[in-house]
Design a protein around this motif. Structure first.
Motif, mmCIF file in Angstrom:
data_model
loop_
_atom_site.group_PDB
_atom_site.id
_atom_site.type_symbol
_atom_site.label_atom_id
_atom_site.label_comp_id
_atom_site.label_asym_id
_atom_site.label_seq_id
_atom_site.Cartn_x
_atom_site.Cartn_y
_atom_site.Cartn_z
ATOM 1 N N LYS A 42 7.267 -12.383 -2.970
ATOM 2 C CA LYS A 42 7.736 -11.995 -3.544
ATOM 3 C C LYS A 42 6.597 -11.175 -4.422
ATOM 4 C CE LYS A 42 11.473 -15.248 -3.734
ATOM 5 N NZ LYS A 42 11.610 -16.179 -4.616
ATOM 6 N N HIS A 43 6.160 -10.640 -5.229
ATOM 7 C CA HIS A 43 5.287 -10.363 -5.780
ATOM 8 C C HIS A 43 5.081 -10.623 -7.380
ATOM 9 C CE1 HIS A 43 6.361 -7.206 -2.530
ATOM 10 N NE2 HIS A 43 4.878 -7.104 -2.864
ATOM 11 N N LEU A 44 4.693 -11.887 -7.564
ATOM 12 C CA LEU A 44 3.999 -12.889 -9.094
ATOM 13 C C LEU A 44 3.813 -12.238 -9.988
ATOM 14 C CD1 LEU A 44 4.590 -16.080 -6.529
ATOM 15 C CD2 LEU A 44 6.490 -15.229 -7.347
ATOM 16 N N TYR A 90 0.704 -10.825 -8.608
ATOM 17 C CA TYR A 90 0.297 -11.569 -7.225
ATOM 18 C C TYR A 90 0.538 -11.881 -5.904
ATOM 19 C CZ TYR A 90 -3.058 -12.492 -11.217
ATOM 20 O OH TYR A 90 -3.917 -11.697 -12.048
ATOM 21 N N GLU A 91 -0.165 -11.570 -5.289
ATOM 22 C CA GLU A 91 0.600 -11.905 -3.690
ATOM 23 C C GLU A 91 -0.470 -12.561 -2.427
ATOM 24 O OE1 GLU A 91 2.924 -8.530 -1.228
ATOM 25 O OE2 GLU A 91 0.919 -7.643 -0.861
ATOM 26 N N LEU A 92 0.500 -13.242 -1.610
ATOM 27 C CA LEU A 92 -1.297 -13.529 -0.952
ATOM 28 C C LEU A 92 -1.598 -12.366 -0.185
ATOM 29 C CD1 LEU A 92 -0.724 -17.103 -0.061
ATOM 30 C CD2 LEU A 92 0.154 -16.570 1.403
ATOM 31 N N GLN A 99 -3.118 -5.371 5.084
ATOM 32 C CA GLN A 99 -2.170 -6.011 4.031
ATOM 33 C C GLN A 99 -0.992 -4.030 4.018
ATOM 34 O OE1 GLN A 99 -2.646 -8.778 2.139
ATOM 35 N NE2 GLN A 99 -0.947 -8.441 0.901
ATOM 36 N N HIS A 100 0.510 -5.365 3.954
ATOM 37 C CA HIS A 100 1.775 -3.622 3.525
ATOM 38 C C HIS A 100 1.337 -3.134 2.103
ATOM 39 C CE1 HIS A 100 2.788 -7.449 1.702
ATOM 40 N NE2 HIS A 100 2.989 -6.829 1.010
ATOM 41 N N HIS A 101 1.790 -1.953 2.320
ATOM 42 C CA HIS A 101 1.856 -1.216 1.112
ATOM 43 C C HIS A 101 3.016 -1.923 1.104
ATOM 44 C CE1 HIS A 101 -1.571 0.917 2.208
ATOM 45 N NE2 HIS A 101 -1.237 0.863 3.834
ATOM 46 N N HIS A 102 3.146 -0.671 -0.772
ATOM 47 C CA HIS A 102 3.781 -1.221 -1.462
ATOM 48 C C HIS A 102 4.911 0.424 -1.857
ATOM 49 C CE1 HIS A 102 1.910 -4.571 -2.287
ATOM 50 N NE2 HIS A 102 3.347 -5.033 -2.066
ATOM 51 N N LEU A 103 7.031 0.050 -1.872
ATOM 52 C CA LEU A 103 7.523 1.320 -2.295
ATOM 53 C C LEU A 103 8.137 0.870 -3.650
ATOM 54 C CD1 LEU A 103 9.410 2.630 0.659
ATOM 55 C CD2 LEU A 103 7.088 2.950 0.736
ATOM 56 N N TYR A 112 9.642 -2.702 -2.691
ATOM 57 C CA TYR A 112 9.717 -3.360 -1.489
ATOM 58 C C TYR A 112 8.993 -2.787 -0.714
ATOM 59 C CZ TYR A 112 14.363 -1.065 -3.378
ATOM 60 O OH TYR A 112 15.738 -0.985 -3.322
ATOM 61 N N GLU A 113 8.799 -3.374 0.952
ATOM 62 C CA GLU A 113 7.619 -3.694 1.596
ATOM 63 C C GLU A 113 7.605 -2.647 2.488
ATOM 64 O OE1 GLU A 113 6.451 -7.555 2.093
ATOM 65 O OE2 GLU A 113 5.266 -8.090 -0.274
ATOM 66 N N PHE A 114 6.361 -1.961 3.310
ATOM 67 C CA PHE A 114 6.751 -0.886 3.810
ATOM 68 C C PHE A 114 5.156 -1.359 4.532
ATOM 69 C CE2 PHE A 114 4.438 2.896 4.843
ATOM 70 C CZ PHE A 114 5.318 4.058 5.247
HETATM 71 ZN ZN ZN Z 1 3.982 -7.188 -1.300
#
Ligand code: ZN
Ligand code: ZN
Ligand code: ZN
Length: 155
Positions: A42-44, A90-92, A99-103, A112-114
């Protein structure tokens, strides 16, 4: 987070990181860290974190949560993200793997995580042609998600 053991391991790592610089993992900081460990992927926003911590620590103030996020960001425990919607999220931070990328969907705002990283080859190319040692990259992909594309076609 999959299991309690893994969770404890992550908490220990953070505690060590803070102790090394004479900071303590106070109960409030621990509660904040747990929110991230229990809400991975989640992106808080600051407000989200505040609400989640407050459900366990009713006495905690927004200013404390804000300062804790600041501290965690300085220690690279969490990553600060800007999806262009006017509030930071924020995310861990995951130092153990890339670290993953974001769409980011420009219509509905979903993120969305990529996981695949196709940029390593590009990095090597840039390093060679510019004599620049790359240690990281920050990329976000903007566009329209599958759901919004379908709606656009129908509408
Ligand atoms: Zn993320
Ligand atoms: Zn969308
Ligand atoms: Zn990458």
């Amino acid at each position: 987070m999959e299991n309690a053991e893994e969770k404890n391991r992550r908490i220990k790592l953070v505690e060590q990181k803070l102790n090394d610089k004479d900071y303590k993992l106070t109960p409030q900081r621990r509660a904040t860290l747990l929110v991230f460990l229990e809400n991975q992927s989640k992106h808080l926003s600051t407000e989200d974190v505040y609400k989640l911590v407050k459900s366990k620590y009713p006495d905690i103030g927004l200013a404390t949560v804000y300062r804790t996020l600041q501290l965690f960001d300085d220690f690279d425990i969490i990553k600060k993200l800007n999806f262009g919607d006017g509030c930071y999220r924020y995310e861990l931070s995951d130092r153990e793997k890339h670290q993953h990328h974001h769409l980011i969907c420009l219509k509905c705002g979903r993120v969305y995580e990529f996981e695949d990283d196709l940029l390593e080859e590009l990095e090597q190319k840039i390093e060679r042609s510019n004599d620049f040692k790359i240690i990281d990259h920050v990329v976000k992909f903007l566009g329209y998600c599958n759901k919004c594309q379908k709606e656009q076609k129908q509408g």
